[in-house]
Design an enzyme around this catalytic site. Structure first.
Site, PDB file in Angstrom:
ATOM      1  N   ARG A 117       0.831  -1.215   0.000  1.00 63.00           N
ATOM      2  CA  ARG A 117       0.000   0.000   0.000  1.00 63.00           C
ATOM      3  C   ARG A 117       0.866   1.266   0.000  1.00 63.00           C
ATOM      4  NH1 ARG A 117      -3.880  -0.823   4.961  1.00 63.00           N
ATOM      5  NH2 ARG A 117      -1.941  -1.728   5.747  1.00 63.00           N
TER       6      ARG A 117
ATOM      7  N   ASN B  25      -6.336  -2.557   1.769  1.00 59.22           N
ATOM      8  CA  ASN B  25      -6.325  -4.014   1.880  1.00 59.22           C
ATOM      9  C   ASN B  25      -7.747  -4.539   1.958  1.00 59.22           C
ATOM     10  OD1 ASN B  25      -3.540  -4.339   1.967  1.00 59.22           O
ATOM     11  ND2 ASN B  25      -3.419  -4.390   4.192  1.00 59.22           N
TER      12      ASN B  25
END
Length: 762
Positions: free
Chosen positions: A18, A36
């Site tokens: 990320r 996520n």
């Protein structure tokens, strides 16, 4: 302008993916979000068409070092005129496909901070970042967020929180982020659990240098440590642990220290320094400072480098290699819960170097040997697990494969992913069985796999088989042991077969109810045909013949000389009190089941050339036979092939004749290895002529023997064969569960799914 929805699957949680996406998007001036979820990582990206294309290209090309991308899906959307880019809250709903990273050795950046007196994490035993540190052993669930790890109980301080939320920082969204002010702390305790004063790591080093045994808490459980050069301490550890001969692993500070003990080539150095940091089995280099009780009578050492900051600090404090062996009494699983460790190891360890970060699941160290262009995996555990073995085909329904009795692993398979578990151990006691069942529950929950098909070994008395047949609401599939070995090799190489499979191991339950172990199979995934085997010989006394290889020498010599073994052999003289009784057992068949086991053949020759009459751990006699062989010797014993199979007794007779003629044991051992390799090549060539198959697959614990494996592979390739060997899972019984899973999946494709009762009967 262009807007895309992107989904990335694979090992993309807990590896800085990320933050990577955030940095990539903001660097290109793109808008959108990343987060996520139960599948992996999702992102929505909007901006000029050329820059979005550049983003998508870089997504795979420049991914973080620990990421393993399986698939990227891109769906076009309508631009909305968004501004800015953000990391959004994780979404844990839906079916789980997200993968979890294995635990990873401390990275170079963290090691530099660890050694920097000006850094606030100087000397901190739990330093980590997005590129390293604990993963699998601390994860309780997915998506991989701090709240679902064993770090949940450690609230980040202001400084750590600032790093965690800073997109420019290496610890941006690194879930185990911590420091001395807010993270786990080491503790040194006496064997009774009382705190000992002073710095825990310096105190531990002082105890080791004073000859004490210390239990050290690592990533996946406790180890037992002594100074590797201390004869008395190593002998004490061996006595207390009830481990008579099996070698201990040795941890060294770096490659220079490793080279002072062993022969470390380029491949070995690559294996030692890889992110997984396995134990690497290497030939000794002269007389390094390692006490004899560390690896008695063994020409190899198992070396590993530090893989946690605590290990680095401890090795620096001792300034010398240390033994680091599993924290257990022999045959028990490694201790990983603090209370259990103090209870079980109190009689072994003089002190405990522990800490307050819980371990969620125990995980032993992985073990490899350099071979060819890579490593031959002998135990697949920490550093490898839980990365799946990606299959070249999909299983139709979710499968649980329960594995074998020894070196047990289980496997959960769904679609094209096969999750082979960490090393469980030998299913011979309650503690190991509990570890087995707990592991299955954890993997099932972690990866969202509810099995509909359960595969198991044919042996009815294996605890893994009994576990399978007690499960309700599933279809049962019994898989013959050696077929599972070959299927495991096929899956390991992404091959469906059919092949000529050579499955050489210790023991496996055959379809005829006898004990197999030296098998030639014409095998695909769904089925196999037994196409050859070693001529069966008696195992005098049954399992006693496994623990006492001289019994197999007696049985083979009796077969080799038609009931009239020659006099003057040392193996008979050493065991003269029982020799005649054992021969009577073998000839009468009472308590002496027949076996075609290749492992028992190696045992017989090892005992013949001596002096290995009894063993204290599995495979000891064969290991010593391999190490004794002269690699320069190219002579080979011959074995005849009869209607009953390949006569291993011919190899034993040739070895005995040479021994009586005064030939050196090192030459005999080499000629035996070369003879086994030659007969494998010969039989494979005969089968190729008969059936047209020109690919051979080698599997089974005997092929952990790299001298045999190398000679066999070379011979087969010279004869024009394409050869498959194991690359990702062990050739021993640790790979059986993968083979069971793919066999069950293949049969599920071809069958009409009979009832549970029918499936159990077959």
């Amino acid at each position: 302008m262009r807007r895309v929805e992107v989904r990335v699957e694979g090992v993309v949680q807990g590896v800085g993916f990320r933050p990577f996406v955030y940095g990539l998007a903001t660097g290109l001036g793109l808008a959108g979000v990343v987060g996520n979820d139960a599948d992996g990582v999702f992102a929505e990206v909007e901006g000029p068409r050329g820059l979005v294309a550049e983003f998508l290209a870089a997504l795979r090309r420049d991914a973080p070092p620990l990421a393993r991308i399986e698939r990227v899906r891109v769906v076009e959307g309508e631009p909305r005129g968004d501004r800015g880019f953000a990391i959004v809250r994780s979404d844990g709903s839906g079916a789980r496909r997200a993968l979890v990273s294995p635990d990873t050795a401390t990275c170079g950046d963290c090691l530099r901070e660890l050694a920097d007196p000006g850094n606030r994490r100087f000397g901190y035993a739990f330093i980590n970042c997005t590129n390293c540190g604990p993963r699998f052993t601390i994860v309780r669930g997915v998506p991989y967020d701090r709240a679902l790890t064993t770090m949940a109980g450690f609230a980040m301080c202001e400084a750590c929180a600032s790093e965690y939320h800073d997109p420019a920082d290496r610890r941006f969204h690194a879930q185990p982020t911590c420091c001395p002010d807010c993270g786990p702390r080491p503790r040194l305790a006496s064997g009774r659990g009382e705190d000992l004063p002073g710095d825990p790591i310096a105190g531990c080093a002082a105890l080791l240098m004073d000859g004490r045994v210390v239990a050290v808490k690592g990533l996946g459980g406790y180890h037992l440590a002594v100074l590797a050069s201390d004869e008395t301490a190593a002998a004490d550890l061996r006595r207390r642990k009830h481990r008579e001969d099996k070698p201990f692993a040795v941890m060294v500070a770096g490659l220079d220290q490793a080279r002072s003990l062993c022969e470390v080539g380029d491949l070995a150095a690559t294996l030692l320094t890889g992110a997984g940091r396995p134990i690497v089995l290497l030939p000794r280099a002269g007389d390094g400072p390692v006490a004899a009780p560390v690896a008695p009578g063994n020409r190899h050492l198992g070396l590993m480098l530090p893989y946690t900051p605590l290990h680095h600090l401890l090795l620096a404090a001792t300034g010398a290699p240390i033994v680091l062996t599993s924290g257990n009494v022999s045959d028990e699983p490694i201790a990983y819960e603090d209370a259990d460790a103090f209870a079980r190891l109190a009689g072994i360890a003089d002190a405990f170097l522990t800490h307050d970060r819980p371990i969620h699941i125990r995980t032993d160290d992985s073990v490899v040997r350099p071979f060819g262009g890579g490593g031959s995996v002998l135990r697949r555990s920490r550093g490898h697990v839980p990365a799946p073995v990606t299959l070249a085909w999909a299983v139709p329904r979710p499968v649980l494969a329960c594995g074998a009795e020894l070196k047990n692993t289980f496997c959960l398979a769904k679609d094209t992913r096969a999750f082979v578990s960490h090393h469980i151990g030998d299913l011979e006691n309650y503690e190991t069985l509990r570890s087995f069942t707990h592991g299955i529950e954890h993997f099932s929950r972690l990866f969202g796999i509810v099995p509909e098909v359960v595969a198991h070994d044919l042996h009815p008395e294996y605890l893994s088989t009994k576990h399978a047949v007690e499960l309700d609401g599933v279809d049962l599939v019994g898989v013959q042991h050696h077929h599972a070995h070959i299927a495991s090799c096929l899956a390991d190489n992404g091959e469906p077969g059919p092949v000529i499979g050579v499955a050489f191991d210790g023991l496996g339950y055959g379809t005829d109810g006898t004990i197999w172990g030296g098998e030639f199979l014409l095998a695909g995934l769904a089925s196999f045909e037994r196409a050859g085997h070693l001529v069966p010989v008696p195992m005098p006394g049954g399992t006693a013949a496994i623990r006492q290889p001289w019994r197999m020498a007696a049985a083979y010599l009796d077969a080799a000389y038609d009931g009239r073994p020659p006099e003057g052999l040392d193996v008979a003289r050493r065991n003269e009190e029982r020799w005649k009784d054992v021969l009577s057992l073998a000839r009468g068949g009472v308590g002496s089941p027949l076996t075609s086991s290749a492992g028992r053949l190696f045992d017989a020759v090892s005992a013949l050339i001596g002096p290995r009459d009894t063993i204290t751990y599995e495979g000891q006699a064969a290991i010593e036979l391999e190490q004794r062989a002269d690699p320069a010797e190219r002579g080979a014993y011959a074995a005849s092939v009869t209607a009953g199979g390949i006569r291993g007794a011919d190899l034993v007779r040739a070895a005995a004749d040479d021994l009586l003629a005064g030939v050196a044991p090192e030459v005999i051992a080499a000629r035996f290895h070369n003879g086994v390799a030659a007969v494998i090549v010969r039989r494979c060539a005969e089968l190729r002529d008969a059936c047209g198959l020109s690919t051979a697959a080698l599997s089974g614990g005997v092929f952990q023997n790299l001298l045999l494996l190398g000679r066999t592979v070379d011979g087969l390739r010279t004869a024009g064969f394409r050869v498959l060997t194991h690359r990702r899972v062990p050739p021993n019984d640790g790979g059986i569960s993968l083979g069971q899973a793919v066999v069950a999946g293949a049969r599920d494709v071809t069958s009409r799914r009979p009832s549970r009762a029918t499936r159990r009967a077959t």
